[in-house]
Design a protein around this motif. Structure first.
Motif, PDB file in Angstrom:
ATOM      1  N   ASN A  30       0.860  -1.197   0.000  1.00 15.23           N
ATOM      2  CA  ASN A  30       0.000   0.000   0.000  1.00 15.23           C
ATOM      3  C   ASN A  30       0.882   1.228   0.000  1.00 15.23           C
ATOM      4  OD1 ASN A  30       0.148   1.303   2.885  1.00 15.23           O
ATOM      5  ND2 ASN A  30      -0.043  -0.895   3.295  1.00 15.23           N
ATOM      6  N   ILE A  31       0.352   2.300  -0.553  1.00 14.63           N
ATOM      7  CA  ILE A  31       1.103   3.558  -0.619  1.00 14.63           C
ATOM      8  C   ILE A  31       0.342   4.592   0.199  1.00 14.63           C
ATOM      9  CG2 ILE A  31       2.020   5.378  -2.164  1.00 14.63           C
ATOM     10  CD1 ILE A  31       3.300   2.632  -2.697  1.00 14.63           C
ATOM     11  N   ALA A  32       1.045   5.217   1.141  1.00 13.37           N
ATOM     12  CA  ALA A  32       0.373   6.191   2.011  1.00 13.37           C
ATOM     13  C   ALA A  32       0.132   7.499   1.270  1.00 13.37           C
ATOM     14  CB  ALA A  32       1.213   6.438   3.254  1.00 13.37           C
ATOM     15  N   VAL A  33      -1.070   8.021   1.406  1.00 10.82           N
ATOM     16  CA  VAL A  33      -1.377   9.350   0.851  1.00 10.82           C
ATOM     17  C   VAL A  33      -1.375  10.397   1.976  1.00 10.82           C
ATOM     18  CG1 VAL A  33      -2.554   8.510  -1.215  1.00 10.82           C
ATOM     19  CG2 VAL A  33      -3.892   8.874   0.863  1.00 10.82           C
ATOM     20  N   ILE A  34      -1.547   9.941   3.212  1.00 13.81           N
ATOM     21  CA  ILE A  34      -1.231  10.745   4.408  1.00 13.81           C
ATOM     22  C   ILE A  34      -0.283   9.839   5.198  1.00 13.81           C
ATOM     23  CG2 ILE A  34      -2.084  11.845   6.532  1.00 13.81           C
ATOM     24  CD1 ILE A  34      -3.210  13.238   4.085  1.00 13.81           C
ATOM     25  N   LYS A  35       0.955  10.267   5.342  1.00 10.92           N
ATOM     26  CA  LYS A  35       2.005   9.354   5.797  1.00 10.92           C
ATOM     27  C   LYS A  35       2.041   9.129   7.306  1.00 10.92           C
ATOM     28  CE  LYS A  35       4.354   9.517   1.691  1.00 10.92           C
ATOM     29  NZ  LYS A  35       3.987   8.414   0.814  1.00 10.92           N
ATOM     30  N   TYR A  36       2.411   7.901   7.648  1.00  8.93           N
ATOM     31  CA  TYR A  36       2.765   7.524   9.027  1.00  8.93           C
ATOM     32  C   TYR A  36       4.260   7.743   9.160  1.00  8.93           C
ATOM     33  CZ  TYR A  36       4.870   3.475  11.610  1.00  8.93           C
ATOM     34  OH  TYR A  36       5.651   2.647  12.360  1.00  8.93           O
ATOM     35  N   TRP A  37       4.673   8.518  10.137  1.00  5.74           N
ATOM     36  CA  TRP A  37       6.115   8.722  10.372  1.00  5.74           C
ATOM     37  C   TRP A  37       6.297   9.060  11.841  1.00  5.74           C
ATOM     38  CZ3 TRP A  37       9.816   7.024   7.359  1.00  5.74           C
ATOM     39  CH2 TRP A  37      11.128   7.470   7.531  1.00  5.74           C
ATOM     40  N   LEU A  44       2.958   1.791  17.880  1.00  6.40           N
ATOM     41  CA  LEU A  44       1.824   2.718  17.946  1.00  6.40           C
ATOM     42  C   LEU A  44       2.298   4.056  17.397  1.00  6.40           C
ATOM     43  CD1 LEU A  44       0.494   1.777  21.502  1.00  6.40           C
ATOM     44  CD2 LEU A  44      -0.339   1.016  19.267  1.00  6.40           C
ATOM     45  N   PRO A  45       1.573   4.607  16.424  1.00  5.66           N
ATOM     46  CA  PRO A  45       2.046   5.811  15.731  1.00  5.66           C
ATOM     47  C   PRO A  45       1.697   7.106  16.453  1.00  5.66           C
ATOM     48  CG  PRO A  45      -0.014   5.098  14.780  1.00  5.66           C
ATOM     49  CD  PRO A  45       0.280   4.129  15.900  1.00  5.66           C
ATOM     50  N   ILE A  46       2.375   8.187  16.050  1.00 10.17           N
ATOM     51  CA  ILE A  46       2.056   9.504  16.631  1.00 10.17           C
ATOM     52  C   ILE A  46       0.984  10.210  15.801  1.00 10.17           C
ATOM     53  CG2 ILE A  46       4.309   9.806  17.736  1.00 10.17           C
ATOM     54  CD1 ILE A  46       4.997  11.802  15.451  1.00 10.17           C
ATOM     55  N   ARG A  88       3.446  18.745  12.940  1.00  7.14           N
ATOM     56  CA  ARG A  88       2.671  18.083  11.875  1.00  7.14           C
ATOM     57  C   ARG A  88       1.682  17.076  12.485  1.00  7.14           C
ATOM     58  NH1 ARG A  88       2.329  14.804   7.287  1.00  7.14           N
ATOM     59  NH2 ARG A  88       2.482  12.621   7.849  1.00  7.14           N
ATOM     60  N   ALA A  89       2.196  16.197  13.387  1.00  9.10           N
ATOM     61  CA  ALA A  89       1.358  15.132  13.949  1.00  9.10           C
ATOM     62  C   ALA A  89       0.198  15.691  14.768  1.00  9.10           C
ATOM     63  CB  ALA A  89       2.218  14.206  14.813  1.00  9.10           C
ATOM     64  N   LYS A  90       0.474  16.759  15.510  1.00  8.64           N
ATOM     65  CA  LYS A  90      -0.531  17.286  16.433  1.00  8.64           C
ATOM     66  C   LYS A  90      -1.490  18.262  15.753  1.00  8.64           C
ATOM     67  CE  LYS A  90      -0.650  18.722  21.160  1.00  8.64           C
ATOM     68  NZ  LYS A  90      -0.641  20.079  21.578  1.00  8.64           N
ATOM     69  N   GLU A  91      -0.938  19.147  14.951  1.00  7.69           N
ATOM     70  CA  GLU A  91      -1.756  20.251  14.430  1.00  7.69           C
ATOM     71  C   GLU A  91      -2.240  20.046  12.990  1.00  7.69           C
ATOM     72  OE1 GLU A  91      -2.660  22.668  16.368  1.00  7.69           O
ATOM     73  OE2 GLU A  91      -1.362  22.115  18.038  1.00  7.69           O
TER      74      GLU A  91
END
Ligand SMILES: Nc1ncnc2c1ncn2[C@@H]1O[C@H](COP(=O)(O)OP(=O)(O)OP(=O)(O)O)[C@@H](O)[C@H]1O
Ligand SMILES: C[C@@](O)(CCOP(=O)(O)OP(=O)(O)O)CC(=O)O
Length: 285
Positions: free
Chosen positions: A20-27, A36-38, A237-240
């Protein structure tokens, strides 16, 4: 002789899982062991006939240990990620009847039986094309099928794939998939759910240009942790940002609004690259 004959059976399952290709990325992870992701992420699952892993998993009383062959070469299963997946699946095993032989393998039997896993990717492994996503999704799905695992809550099998590789949880479903970051410490609510099936947007095509099939210099696993520790931009980025664009992206997908979809997707990809550059030392992907 009699004992040997009783041990002389094999039961197997084969499955194929796409990448799968992320269009909104997990990083970035908030828990490295449970993966567990941020931030939540959204991806599009490719057609399994294009980029995919194919895995056969076999069980037999004659197997003395769990073993894995990846792309024709035996590799160690000792790493935490493989061990965590195997343990989570085994703990959910149920009685299974092999319809061919009529033999029943009980829940208790599974705790002492070993598996041999043979997997092959039809695209470059560890080269930035999410082989771990297809690979762990396929491994977890095929062993879960073999051991008769039934989901007790929606997305439970995706949460097992997640402990193999975060992005793998999204490869359990076709179409567009969201991995909700969740809030619970045990990760039970950090699961993948299908937003829309592959039939929803049939004139959307994904073109993959392989510019290099060499192994990457920085793995996603270590790169994202460096970003967590050193990039303030990543946390902003992760929070806002991500919580807002996730909502916009869901809407664009539901409405098949390509212009908005492409704009958000490119902006998110650029922002991901910006967090890599904001990492110390910088990551060049
Ligand atoms: N078919 C498979 N079966 C089991 N494990 C696999 C399979 N394919 C890949 N893996 C595991 O995933 C690792 C590669 O993951 P890695 O994150 O380094 O690269 P990638 O997923 O291809 O790239 P990226 O995460 O940047 O998209 C392999 O070393 C192996 O441990
Ligand atoms: C850039 C990415 O592809 C990163 C994927 O990272 P992995 O899922 O491979 O990382 P681990 O959870 O440590 O195994 C973005 C994404 O797929 O969302």
């Amino acid at each position: 002789m009699e004992a040997e004959k009783q041990d002389d059976w094999v039961f197997m399952v084969t499955a194929r899982a796409p990448t799968n290709i992320a269009v909104i990325k997990y990083w970035g992870k908030r828990d490295q062991k449970l993966i567990l992701p941020i931030n939540s992420s959204i991806s599009v699952t490719l057609n399994p006939h294009d980029l995919s892993a194919i895995t056969t998993v076999a069980v037999s009383p004659s197997f003395k240990e769990d073993r894995l062959w990846l792309n024709g070469k035996e590799v160690s299963l000792q790493g935490d990620r493989y061990q965590n997946c195997l343990r989570e699946i085994r703990s959910r095993a149920t009685d299974v009847v092999d319809t061919k032989s009529g033999r029943t393998i009980t829940k208790e039997d599974w705790q002492n039986l070993h598996v041999h896993i043979v997997s092959k990717n039809n695209f470059p492994t560890a080269a930035g094309l999410a082989s771990s996503a297809a690979g762990f999704a396929c491994l977890v799905y095929s062993i879960a099928q073999l051991m008769g695992v039934q989901e007790r809550y929606k997305g439970e099998i995706s949460s097992i794939a997640r402990v193999g590789s975060g992005s793998a949880c999204r490869s359990l479903y076709g179409g567009f998939v969201e991995w909700e970051m969740g809030e619970d410490d045990d990760g039970k609510d950090s699961v993948a759910t299908q937003l829309v099936a592959e039939t929803h947007w049939e004139d959307l095509f994904v073109i993959i240009a392989v510019v290099s099939s060499c192994q990457k210099e920085t793995s996603s696993t270590s790169g994202m942790q460096d970003s967590v520790h050193t990039s303030k931009l990543l946390h902003y980025r992760a929070k806002e940002i991500v919580p807002k664009v996730i909502i916009e992206m869901r809407k664009a997908i539901l409405e098949r609004d390509f212009a908005t979809f492409a704009r958000i997707c490119c902006a998110d990809s650029n922002q991901f690259h910006a967090t890599c550059l904001d990492t110390s030392p910088p990551i060049f992907i």
